[in-house]
Motif scaffolding. Structure first.
Motif, PDB file in Angstrom:
ATOM      1  N   ALA A  58       0.832  -1.206   0.000  1.00  0.00           N
ATOM      2  CA  ALA A  58       0.000   0.000   0.000  1.00  0.00           C
ATOM      3  C   ALA A  58       0.865   1.253   0.000  1.00  0.00           C
ATOM      4  N   ILE A  59       1.944   1.226   0.784  1.00  0.00           N
ATOM      5  CA  ILE A  59       2.826   2.395   0.858  1.00  0.00           C
ATOM      6  C   ILE A  59       3.559   2.597  -0.459  1.00  0.00           C
ATOM      7  N   SER A  60       3.935   1.482  -1.111  1.00  0.00           N
ATOM      8  CA  SER A  60       4.609   1.618  -2.409  1.00  0.00           C
ATOM      9  C   SER A  60       3.679   2.202  -3.466  1.00  0.00           C
ATOM     10  N   LYS A  61       2.400   1.890  -3.405  1.00  0.00           N
ATOM     11  CA  LYS A  61       1.438   2.447  -4.357  1.00  0.00           C
ATOM     12  C   LYS A  61       1.117   3.895  -4.041  1.00  0.00           C
ATOM     13  N   GLN A  62       1.061   4.214  -2.770  1.00  0.00           N
ATOM     14  CA  GLN A  62       0.731   5.575  -2.357  1.00  0.00           C
ATOM     15  C   GLN A  62       1.606   5.927  -1.144  1.00  0.00           C
ATOM     16  N   PRO A  63       2.807   6.495  -1.362  1.00  0.00           N
ATOM     17  CA  PRO A  63       3.772   6.738  -0.277  1.00  0.00           C
ATOM     18  C   PRO A  63       3.233   7.607   0.855  1.00  0.00           C
ATOM     19  N   ASN A  64       2.312   8.490   0.539  1.00  0.00           N
ATOM     20  CA  ASN A  64       1.799   9.390   1.579  1.00  0.00           C
ATOM     21  C   ASN A  64       0.512   8.884   2.214  1.00  0.00           C
ATOM     22  N   THR A  65       0.238   7.589   2.059  1.00  0.00           N
ATOM     23  CA  THR A  65      -0.961   7.043   2.671  1.00  0.00           C
ATOM     24  C   THR A  65      -0.829   7.035   4.184  1.00  0.00           C
ATOM     25  N   VAL A  66      -1.782   7.630   4.845  1.00  0.00           N
ATOM     26  CA  VAL A  66      -1.755   7.694   6.307  1.00  0.00           C
ATOM     27  C   VAL A  66      -2.195   6.359   6.892  1.00  0.00           C
ATOM     28  N   ALA A  67      -3.225   5.769   6.311  1.00  0.00           N
ATOM     29  CA  ALA A  67      -3.749   4.511   6.839  1.00  0.00           C
ATOM     30  C   ALA A  67      -2.707   3.408   6.774  1.00  0.00           C
ATOM     31  N   GLY A  68      -1.942   3.353   5.669  1.00  0.00           N
ATOM     32  CA  GLY A  68      -0.938   2.301   5.516  1.00  0.00           C
ATOM     33  C   GLY A  68       0.175   2.424   6.540  1.00  0.00           C
ATOM     34  N   THR A  69       0.752   3.619   6.665  1.00  0.00           N
ATOM     35  CA  THR A  69       1.858   3.804   7.609  1.00  0.00           C
ATOM     36  C   THR A  69       1.384   3.697   9.058  1.00  0.00           C
ATOM     37  N   TYR A  70       0.195   4.230   9.343  1.00  0.00           N
ATOM     38  CA  TYR A  70      -0.342   4.186  10.705  1.00  0.00           C
ATOM     39  C   TYR A  70      -0.606   2.744  11.134  1.00  0.00           C
ATOM     40  N   ASN A  71      -1.275   1.983  10.283  1.00  0.00           N
ATOM     41  CA  ASN A  71      -1.602   0.592  10.623  1.00  0.00           C
ATOM     42  C   ASN A  71      -0.350  -0.281  10.661  1.00  0.00           C
ATOM     43  N   LEU A  72       0.605  -0.008   9.771  1.00  0.00           N
ATOM     44  CA  LEU A  72       1.862  -0.761   9.810  1.00  0.00           C
ATOM     45  C   LEU A  72       2.603  -0.466  11.110  1.00  0.00           C
ATOM     46  N   GLY A  73       2.558   0.799  11.549  1.00  0.00           N
ATOM     47  CA  GLY A  73       3.170   1.136  12.841  1.00  0.00           C
ATOM     48  C   GLY A  73       2.519   0.391  13.990  1.00  0.00           C
ATOM     49  N   ASN A  74       1.204   0.272  13.953  1.00  0.00           N
ATOM     50  CA  ASN A  74       0.499  -0.487  14.991  1.00  0.00           C
ATOM     51  C   ASN A  74       0.899  -1.962  14.960  1.00  0.00           C
ATOM     52  N   SER A  75       1.085  -2.490  13.757  1.00  0.00           N
ATOM     53  CA  SER A  75       1.489  -3.891  13.623  1.00  0.00           C
ATOM     54  C   SER A  75       2.863  -4.116  14.266  1.00  0.00           C
ATOM     55  N   TYR A  76       3.798  -3.204  14.005  1.00  0.00           N
ATOM     56  CA  TYR A  76       5.127  -3.311  14.623  1.00  0.00           C
ATOM     57  C   TYR A  76       5.034  -3.168  16.150  1.00  0.00           C
ATOM     58  N   TYR A  77       4.158  -2.305  16.595  1.00  0.00           N
ATOM     59  CA  TYR A  77       4.002  -2.085  18.030  1.00  0.00           C
ATOM     60  C   TYR A  77       3.557  -3.373  18.736  1.00  0.00           C
ATOM     61  N   HIS A  78       2.594  -4.064  18.155  1.00  0.00           N
ATOM     62  CA  HIS A  78       2.088  -5.303  18.757  1.00  0.00           C
ATOM     63  C   HIS A  78       3.146  -6.408  18.719  1.00  0.00           C
ATOM     64  N   LEU A  86       7.748   3.417  15.887  1.00  0.00           N
ATOM     65  CA  LEU A  86       7.903   4.860  16.075  1.00  0.00           C
ATOM     66  C   LEU A  86       8.111   5.564  14.734  1.00  0.00           C
ATOM     67  N   TRP A  87       8.960   4.989  13.893  1.00  0.00           N
ATOM     68  CA  TRP A  87       9.248   5.615  12.605  1.00  0.00           C
ATOM     69  C   TRP A  87       7.991   5.697  11.739  1.00  0.00           C
ATOM     70  N   ARG A  88       7.194   4.623  11.710  1.00  0.00           N
ATOM     71  CA  ARG A  88       5.991   4.610  10.877  1.00  0.00           C
ATOM     72  C   ARG A  88       4.945   5.608  11.394  1.00  0.00           C
ATOM     73  N   HIS A  89       4.801   5.720  12.693  1.00  0.00           N
ATOM     74  CA  HIS A  89       3.830   6.679  13.230  1.00  0.00           C
ATOM     75  C   HIS A  89       4.298   8.119  13.020  1.00  0.00           C
ATOM     76  N   GLN A  90       5.587   8.321  13.034  1.00  0.00           N
ATOM     77  CA  GLN A  90       6.094   9.656  12.709  1.00  0.00           C
ATOM     78  C   GLN A  90       5.790  10.014  11.260  1.00  0.00           C
ATOM     79  N   GLN A  91       5.898   9.015  10.377  1.00  0.00           N
ATOM     80  CA  GLN A  91       5.500   9.242   8.983  1.00  0.00           C
ATOM     81  C   GLN A  91       4.010   9.571   8.878  1.00  0.00           C
ATOM     82  N   ALA A  92       3.205   8.831   9.611  1.00  0.00           N
ATOM     83  CA  ALA A  92       1.752   9.063   9.573  1.00  0.00           C
ATOM     84  C   ALA A  92       1.417  10.463  10.074  1.00  0.00           C
ATOM     85  N   ALA A  93       2.074  10.899  11.167  1.00  0.00           N
ATOM     86  CA  ALA A  93       1.818  12.240  11.701  1.00  0.00           C
ATOM     87  C   ALA A  93       2.228  13.312  10.699  1.00  0.00           C
ATOM     88  N   LYS A  94       3.310  13.058   9.963  1.00  0.00           N
ATOM     89  CA  LYS A  94       3.785  14.026   8.974  1.00  0.00           C
ATOM     90  C   LYS A  94       2.833  14.106   7.776  1.00  0.00           C
TER      91      LYS A  94
END
Length: 266
Positions: A58-78, A86-94
Protein backbone atom coordinates in the motif's frame (compact mmCIF):
# COMPACT_ATOMS: atom_id res chain seq x y z
CA UNK A 1 -7.63 31.43 -36.89
CA UNK A 2 -4.88 28.87 -36.93
CA UNK A 3 -3.49 30.23 -33.69
CA UNK A 4 -6.87 29.88 -32.03
CA UNK A 5 -7.22 26.30 -33.21
CA UNK A 6 -3.70 25.49 -31.94
CA UNK A 7 -4.45 27.04 -28.57
CA UNK A 8 -7.61 24.98 -28.22
CA UNK A 9 -5.73 21.81 -29.11
CA UNK A 10 -3.05 22.50 -26.48
CA UNK A 11 -5.69 23.23 -23.88
CA UNK A 12 -7.52 20.02 -24.64
CA UNK A 13 -4.26 18.07 -24.41
CA UNK A 14 -3.42 19.62 -21.04
CA UNK A 15 -6.86 18.88 -19.71
CA UNK A 16 -6.59 15.31 -20.92
CA UNK A 17 -3.16 14.90 -19.23
CA UNK A 18 -4.48 16.28 -15.94
CA UNK A 19 -7.44 13.98 -16.08
CA UNK A 20 -5.21 11.01 -16.76
CA UNK A 21 -2.95 11.95 -13.86
CA UNK A 22 -5.87 12.38 -11.53
CA UNK A 23 -7.31 9.10 -12.71
CA UNK A 24 -3.98 7.36 -12.07
CA UNK A 25 -3.83 8.83 -8.60
CA UNK A 26 -7.33 7.66 -7.84
CA UNK A 27 -6.49 4.20 -9.07
CA UNK A 28 -3.31 4.14 -6.96
CA UNK A 29 -5.24 5.33 -3.94
CA UNK A 30 -7.89 2.70 -4.48
CA UNK A 31 -5.24 0.01 -4.89
CA UNK A 32 -3.48 1.19 -1.75
CA UNK A 33 -6.74 1.12 0.16
CA UNK A 34 -7.32 -2.42 -1.04
CA UNK A 35 -3.90 -3.47 0.24
CA UNK A 36 -4.62 -1.81 3.57
CA UNK A 37 -7.95 -3.60 3.80
CA UNK A 38 -6.29 -6.95 3.09
CA UNK A 39 -3.60 -6.22 5.67
CA UNK A 40 -6.20 -5.32 8.30
CA UNK A 41 -7.91 -8.66 7.73
CA UNK A 42 -4.59 -10.47 8.15
CA UNK A 43 -3.91 -8.59 11.39
CA UNK A 44 -7.26 -9.77 12.74
CA UNK A 45 -6.09 -13.31 11.97
CA UNK A 46 -2.81 -12.63 13.86
CA UNK A 47 -0.91 -13.09 10.60
CA UNK A 48 1.42 -10.14 11.12
CA UNK A 49 4.03 -11.25 8.57
CA UNK A 50 1.59 -11.29 5.67
CA UNK A 51 -0.09 -8.12 6.95
CA UNK A 52 3.25 -6.32 6.93
CA UNK A 53 3.75 -7.26 3.29
CA UNK A 54 0.32 -5.88 2.32
CA UNK A 55 0.92 -2.64 4.21
CA UNK A 56 4.22 -2.22 2.40
CA UNK A 57 2.46 -2.73 -0.94
CA UNK A 58 0.00 0.00 0.00
CA UNK A 59 2.83 2.40 0.86
CA UNK A 60 4.61 1.62 -2.41
CA UNK A 61 1.44 2.45 -4.36
CA UNK A 62 0.73 5.58 -2.36
CA UNK A 63 3.77 6.74 -0.28
CA UNK A 64 1.80 9.39 1.58
CA UNK A 65 -0.96 7.04 2.67
CA UNK A 66 -1.76 7.69 6.31
CA UNK A 67 -3.75 4.51 6.84
CA UNK A 68 -0.94 2.30 5.52
CA UNK A 69 1.86 3.80 7.61
CA UNK A 70 -0.34 4.19 10.70
CA UNK A 71 -1.60 0.59 10.62
CA UNK A 72 1.86 -0.76 9.81
CA UNK A 73 3.17 1.14 12.84
CA UNK A 74 0.50 -0.49 14.99
CA UNK A 75 1.49 -3.89 13.62
CA UNK A 76 5.13 -3.31 14.62
CA UNK A 77 4.00 -2.08 18.03
CA UNK A 78 2.09 -5.30 18.76
CA UNK A 79 5.12 -7.32 17.70
CA UNK A 80 7.31 -5.34 20.12
CA UNK A 81 9.36 -3.69 17.38
CA UNK A 82 9.10 -0.21 18.90
CA UNK A 83 11.77 1.45 16.75
CA UNK A 84 10.00 0.58 13.49
CA UNK A 85 6.63 1.43 15.02
CA UNK A 86 7.90 4.86 16.07
CA UNK A 87 9.25 5.62 12.60
CA UNK A 88 5.99 4.61 10.88
CA UNK A 89 3.83 6.68 13.23
CA UNK A 90 6.09 9.66 12.71
CA UNK A 91 5.50 9.24 8.98
CA UNK A 92 1.75 9.06 9.57
CA UNK A 93 1.82 12.24 11.70
CA UNK A 94 3.79 14.03 8.97
CA UNK A 95 1.45 12.92 6.14
CA UNK A 96 -1.79 13.43 8.08
CA UNK A 97 -4.02 16.15 6.69
CA UNK A 98 -6.68 16.39 9.40
CA UNK A 99 -6.48 16.81 13.16
CA UNK A 100 -8.04 13.47 13.95
CA UNK A 101 -5.30 11.59 12.08
CA UNK A 102 -2.58 13.74 13.68
CA UNK A 103 -4.05 13.20 17.14
CA UNK A 104 -4.02 9.42 16.77
CA UNK A 105 -0.49 9.37 15.37
CA UNK A 106 0.96 11.59 18.12
CA UNK A 107 -0.93 9.65 20.81
CA UNK A 108 0.63 6.39 19.62
CA UNK A 109 4.04 8.07 19.34
CA UNK A 110 3.71 8.96 23.02
CA UNK A 111 2.84 5.36 23.90
CA UNK A 112 5.87 4.05 22.02
CA UNK A 113 8.20 6.55 23.70
CA UNK A 114 6.88 5.47 27.11
CA UNK A 115 7.70 1.88 26.21
CA UNK A 116 11.24 3.03 25.35
CA UNK A 117 11.51 4.84 28.73
CA UNK A 118 11.77 8.19 26.90
CA UNK A 119 9.36 9.96 29.22
CA UNK A 120 10.42 13.53 28.47
CA UNK A 121 9.91 12.99 24.73
CA UNK A 122 6.59 11.25 25.42
CA UNK A 123 5.34 14.36 27.23
CA UNK A 124 5.86 16.41 24.06
CA UNK A 125 4.13 13.78 21.91
CA UNK A 126 1.04 13.74 24.13
CA UNK A 127 0.96 17.54 24.13
CA UNK A 128 0.94 17.50 20.32
CA UNK A 129 -1.90 14.97 20.41
CA UNK A 130 -3.93 17.21 22.72
CA UNK A 131 -3.32 20.20 20.48
CA UNK A 132 -5.20 18.31 17.79
CA UNK A 133 -7.85 16.89 20.13
CA UNK A 134 -7.98 18.67 23.53
CA UNK A 135 -10.98 16.63 24.70
CA UNK A 136 -9.30 13.20 24.66
CA UNK A 137 -9.19 12.02 28.29
CA UNK A 138 -6.97 9.03 27.55
CA UNK A 139 -4.27 11.26 26.06
CA UNK A 140 -4.55 13.63 29.03
CA UNK A 141 -4.20 10.71 31.46
CA UNK A 142 -1.15 9.39 29.61
CA UNK A 143 0.33 12.88 29.63
CA UNK A 144 0.05 13.00 33.43
CA UNK A 145 1.83 9.65 33.72
CA UNK A 146 4.54 10.78 31.34
CA UNK A 147 5.16 13.93 33.40
CA UNK A 148 5.57 11.92 36.60
CA UNK A 149 7.92 9.53 34.83
CA UNK A 150 9.96 12.42 33.40
CA UNK A 151 10.34 14.02 36.85
CA UNK A 152 11.48 10.73 38.36
CA UNK A 153 14.04 10.25 35.61
CA UNK A 154 15.28 13.80 36.13
CA UNK A 155 15.74 13.15 39.87
CA UNK A 156 17.50 9.88 39.14
CA UNK A 157 19.83 11.63 36.73
CA UNK A 158 20.65 14.20 39.41
CA UNK A 159 21.38 11.44 41.91
CA UNK A 160 23.50 9.61 39.36
CA UNK A 161 25.46 12.77 38.63
CA UNK A 162 25.99 13.37 42.35
CA UNK A 163 27.11 9.77 42.82
CA UNK A 164 29.42 10.07 39.84
CA UNK A 165 30.85 13.28 41.29
CA UNK A 166 31.38 11.61 44.67
CA UNK A 167 33.05 8.65 43.00
CA UNK A 168 35.23 10.98 40.97
CA UNK A 169 36.19 12.98 44.07
CA UNK A 170 37.03 9.77 45.93
CA UNK A 171 39.10 8.55 43.00
CA UNK A 172 40.96 11.86 42.95
CA UNK A 173 41.60 11.60 46.70
CA UNK A 174 42.87 8.05 46.33
CA UNK A 175 45.11 9.06 43.46
CA UNK A 176 46.48 12.00 45.44
CA UNK A 177 47.06 9.76 48.44
CA UNK A 178 48.86 7.19 46.32
CA UNK A 179 50.95 9.93 44.74
CA UNK A 180 51.87 11.36 48.14
CA UNK A 181 52.83 7.91 49.38
CA UNK A 182 54.89 7.31 46.28
CA UNK A 183 56.63 10.67 46.73
CA UNK A 184 57.31 9.88 50.39
CA UNK A 185 58.75 6.47 49.48
CA UNK A 186 60.98 8.06 46.90
CA UNK A 187 62.09 10.68 49.45
CA UNK A 188 62.86 7.98 52.05
CA UNK A 189 64.87 6.03 49.51
CA UNK A 190 66.73 9.19 48.58
CA UNK A 191 67.50 9.94 52.26
CA UNK A 192 68.77 6.40 52.79
CA UNK A 193 71.05 6.67 49.78
CA UNK A 194 72.25 10.06 50.97
CA UNK A 195 73.05 8.72 54.47
CA UNK A 196 74.93 5.77 53.00
CA UNK A 197 76.84 8.16 50.78
CA UNK A 198 77.77 10.33 53.75
CA UNK A 199 78.92 7.33 55.81
CA UNK A 200 81.00 6.08 52.95
CA UNK A 201 82.43 9.52 52.39
CA UNK A 202 83.31 9.89 56.08
CA UNK A 203 84.94 6.47 56.14
CA UNK A 204 86.91 7.19 53.02
CA UNK A 205 87.92 10.59 54.46
CA UNK A 206 89.72 9.06 57.46
CA UNK A 207 93.54 8.47 57.22
CA UNK A 208 94.47 4.85 56.72
CA UNK A 209 96.53 4.71 59.90
CA UNK A 210 93.58 6.09 61.85
CA UNK A 211 91.34 3.48 60.38
CA UNK A 212 93.74 0.72 61.38
CA UNK A 213 94.29 2.28 64.77
CA UNK A 214 90.60 2.36 65.40
CA UNK A 215 90.32 -1.32 64.54
CA UNK A 216 93.31 -2.15 66.76
CA UNK A 217 91.90 -0.19 69.68
CA UNK A 218 88.63 -1.93 69.24
CA UNK A 219 90.43 -5.32 69.36
CA UNK A 220 92.57 -4.44 72.42
CA UNK A 221 89.74 -2.84 74.37
CA UNK A 222 88.30 -5.40 76.81
CA UNK A 223 84.80 -6.44 76.31
CA UNK A 224 82.14 -5.57 78.89
CA UNK A 225 82.41 -7.75 82.05
CA UNK A 226 85.81 -9.14 80.89
CA UNK A 227 89.15 -8.51 82.77
CA UNK A 228 92.43 -7.76 81.08
CA UNK A 229 95.38 -10.10 81.63
CA UNK A 230 97.10 -7.53 83.87
CA UNK A 231 93.99 -7.14 86.00
CA UNK A 232 93.76 -10.91 86.40
CA UNK A 233 97.42 -11.09 87.48
CA UNK A 234 97.00 -8.34 90.03
CA UNK A 235 93.87 -9.95 91.37
CA UNK A 236 95.61 -13.32 91.81
CA UNK A 237 98.50 -11.71 93.63
CA UNK A 238 96.15 -9.90 95.96
CA UNK A 239 94.27 -13.08 96.67
CA UNK A 240 97.52 -14.93 97.43
CA UNK A 241 98.67 -12.20 99.78
CA UNK A 242 95.34 -12.15 101.54
CA UNK A 243 95.33 -15.92 101.85
CA UNK A 244 98.88 -15.87 103.25
CA UNK A 245 97.93 -13.29 105.87
CA UNK A 246 94.92 -15.32 106.90
CA UNK A 247 97.02 -18.46 107.22
CA UNK A 248 99.61 -16.73 109.34
CA UNK A 249 96.90 -15.39 111.64
CA UNK A 250 95.44 -18.85 112.03
CA UNK A 251 98.80 -20.32 112.92
CA UNK A 252 99.39 -17.62 115.47
CA UNK A 253 96.07 -18.26 117.12
CA UNK A 254 96.83 -21.99 117.34
CA UNK A 255 100.12 -21.43 119.06
CA UNK A 256 98.66 -18.96 121.55
CA UNK A 257 95.65 -20.94 122.49
CA UNK A 258 97.24 -24.42 123.00
CA UNK A 259 96.73 -25.64 126.62
CA UNK A 260 98.87 -28.20 128.43
CA UNK A 261 96.82 -31.11 129.38
CA UNK A 262 97.31 -32.18 133.07
CA UNK A 263 97.52 -35.71 134.12
CA UNK A 264 94.50 -37.04 135.89
CA UNK A 265 94.84 -37.69 139.58
CA UNK A 266 94.64 -41.30 140.65
Amino acid sequence: MKKIVLYIAVLISALSFAQDKEKAQLLAEKKANDYVYEANELVNEDNFISAEMEYRKAISKQPNTVAGTYNLGNSYYHKGNFDEALWRHQQAAKNATDKSEKHKAFHNIGNILMQNKQCKEAVEAYKNALRNNPSDDETRYNLALAKVCAEQQQDENKDDKQDDKKDQDQDNKDQNKDQQQENQDQKDQGDQKEDKGKDKQNEEGKPKEDQGKGDQEQKQQPRPQQLSPQQIKNLLEAMNNQEQKVQEKINAEKQKGVKVKAEKDW
